[in-house]
Write an enzyme that holds these catalytic residues in place. Structure first.
Site, mmCIF file in Angstrom:
data_model
loop_
_atom_site.group_PDB
_atom_site.id
_atom_site.type_symbol
_atom_site.label_atom_id
_atom_site.label_comp_id
_atom_site.label_asym_id
_atom_site.label_seq_id
_atom_site.Cartn_x
_atom_site.Cartn_y
_atom_site.Cartn_z
ATOM 1 N N ARG A 1 59.194 41.982 73.115
ATOM 2 C CA ARG A 1 59.017 40.792 73.945
ATOM 3 C C ARG A 1 59.512 40.995 75.376
ATOM 4 O O ARG A 1 59.319 40.135 76.230
ATOM 5 C CB ARG A 1 59.699 39.595 73.278
ATOM 6 N N ASP A 50 56.034 33.512 73.779
ATOM 7 C CA ASP A 50 56.790 33.547 72.530
ATOM 8 C C ASP A 50 57.482 32.211 72.269
ATOM 9 O O ASP A 50 56.999 31.379 71.501
ATOM 10 C CB ASP A 50 57.802 34.689 72.556
ATOM 11 N N LYS A 67 51.270 34.105 66.066
ATOM 12 C CA LYS A 67 51.071 33.317 67.279
ATOM 13 C C LYS A 67 51.665 34.054 68.475
ATOM 14 O O LYS A 67 52.591 34.855 68.316
ATOM 15 C CB LYS A 67 51.703 31.920 67.108
#
Length: 328
Positions: free
Chosen positions: A168, A180, A100
Site C-alpha cells: 500500500r 484502501d 476492493k
C-alpha cells in the site's frame, strides 16, 4: 433463490495477507465454496497457503486460469493489478471475486463491468462490510424516523502506519490511503446518502518517500443537501466508524467496517431526552460475502446493481483526486 448444494470451486490468485488472515479462513467456514488451488509466482508462498488451507499449488497466475476444474477465482492482488487479472480471468471463463476496490480508476472499473456483462459471468468487488446485518439495522432506524431528518454524515477509517514494505506504499501497485482506507467511508456515504454525491473539497497528504497518499479528508454534498465529512489514513490511532446526525437525534456505530465474526455491534442513539444503546447479534461479513457471490454464480444472477455501485465508487474516488488540495 436456489440453495447451493455443490460448492463453487475457487482458485486464488496471489498470497496476500488479507487472504491469509481474513478471506481464506472464511472460505473454510463456507459450505458454498471450496478452494481448489492457490497460485503464486513464489513456490514457497503457495506451499504455505496450500498446507494451511488444504489445496493444491500452482506456479503462476496464467496456469491457474488455464485449469478446467476452476470455476471462479478470488483475487487478493494489489489494487493496481486488479484490472489486468480480473479481465484475464473473465476472458478465461471464470467468475471473479476481487478484493476492493475493483480498480484504480472509473475507466478501469467501467471496462470490467462491461466485460462481465459481455461474458455473462459474475464479477463482485469484495465490499464485505455491506453484508454485515448491523447496517440494515441502522437503515431501519433511519427509515423509521428515529433521527428525524438527516443533516450530516461523518465517517472514519484509519489505522497506524504499516510496514515499510507493505504494497500500500507502492504507487505502481495502486497504493495509497484513498483506495484502501478511504474506500470504506466513501462507500458508507453511498450506502446512506441520496445521489448524486458531489465532492466539495478534498485534502490528501502524500508521503515524501513513497509518493502515495497516507491520509486525507473529503467533504461531500448529497443530492438532498445533506453534507458528509470523511476521514481516512495510515497515520492514526485505529478508528472505524460512522455517524448519522439528524434533526431529532444522532446515531453512532463504532467498529463499523471490519468487525470480527464474534463481535456484537452496539448502535448508540442520542436524543434530547436520553441515550439508547442497541446491542446486535454477531454477523460474519466475510463468509456472507462469499455465500452471496456463490449463490449468484449457481443461480446465474447478474450482479449489475453491485457493479454499478463499484463503478460509481471509482468515479467518486476520481473526483476526490481531481478536487484534491494537497496537504504538505
Amino acid at each position: 433463490m436456489t440453495t447451493v448444494t455443490n460448492p463453487v470451486r475457487f482458485g486464488v490468485l496471489g498470497c496476500a495477507d488479507v487472504a491469509w488472515r481474513r478471506t481464506l479462513p472464511a472460505f473454510a467456514e463456507s459450505a458454498t465454496a471450496t478452494v481448489t488451488a492457490v497460485a503464486s509466482r513464489d513456490k514457497d508462498k503457495a506451499r504455505r497457503f496450500a498446507d494451511r488451507f488444504e489445496c493444491e499449488t500452482v506456479l503462476g497466475y496464467d496456469a491457474l486460469l488455464d485449469r478446467s476444474d476452476i470455476e471462479a477465482v478470488y483475487i487478493p492482488l494489489p489494487t493496481g493489478l486488479h484490472h489486468e487479472w480480473c479481465a484475464k480471468a473473465l476472458r478465461a471463463g471464470k467468475h471473479v471475486l476481487a478484493e476492493k476496490p475493483l480498480a484504480t480508476t472509473h475507466q478501469q472499473a467501467a471496462e470490467l463491468a462491461g466485460l462481465a456483462r459481455e461474458t455473462g459471468l459474475c464479477l463482485m468487488e469484495n465490499r464485505m462490510f455491506v453484508q454485515h446485518t448491523q447496517h440494515d439495522a441502522v437503515r431501519k432506524l433511519v427509515a423509521n424516523g428515529e433521527l428525524g431528518e438527516l443533516r450530516v454524515f461523518n465517517s472514519t477509517m484509519a489505522f497506524p502506519p504499516l510496514s515499510a514494505q507493505d504494497v500500500r506504499y507502492r504507487p505502481d501497485l495502486g497504493g495509497g490511503a484513498l483506495l484502501d482506507a478511504g474506500f470504506y467511508p466513501l462507500h458508507a456515504a453511498m450506502l446512506f446518502l441520496a445521489e448524486p454525491l458531489e465532492v466539495l473539497g478534498a485534502n490528501l497528504r502524500r508521503d515524501p518517500v513513497s509518493g502515495v497518499d497516507v491520509r486525507g479528508s473529503v467533504l461531500l454534498r448529497a443530492g438532498d443537501g445533506v453534507t458528509a465529512h470523511l476521514t481516512f489514513g495510515f497515520e492514526h490511532s485505529y478508528r472505524s466508524h460512522y455517524e448519522l446526525w439528524g434533526s431529532r437525534g444522532r446515531l453512532t456505530l463504532e467498529r463499523a467496517f471490519t468487525p470480527p465474526p464474534d463481535f456484537q455491534p452496539v448502535i448508540r442513539v442520542e436524543r434530547q431526552d436520553g441515550t439508547e444503546q442497541i446491542t446486535l447479534p454477531p454477523s460474519h461479513q466475510y463468509r456472507d460475502t462469499i455465500d452471496a457471490f456463490t449463490t449468484a454464480v449457481r443461480d446465474g444472477v447478474p450482479l449489475d446493481a453491485h457493479l454499478e455501485t463499484a463503478v460509481r465508487g471509482a468515479a467518486l474516488m476520481d473526483a476526490v483526486r481531481t478536487v484534491n488540495q494537497p496537504l504538505e
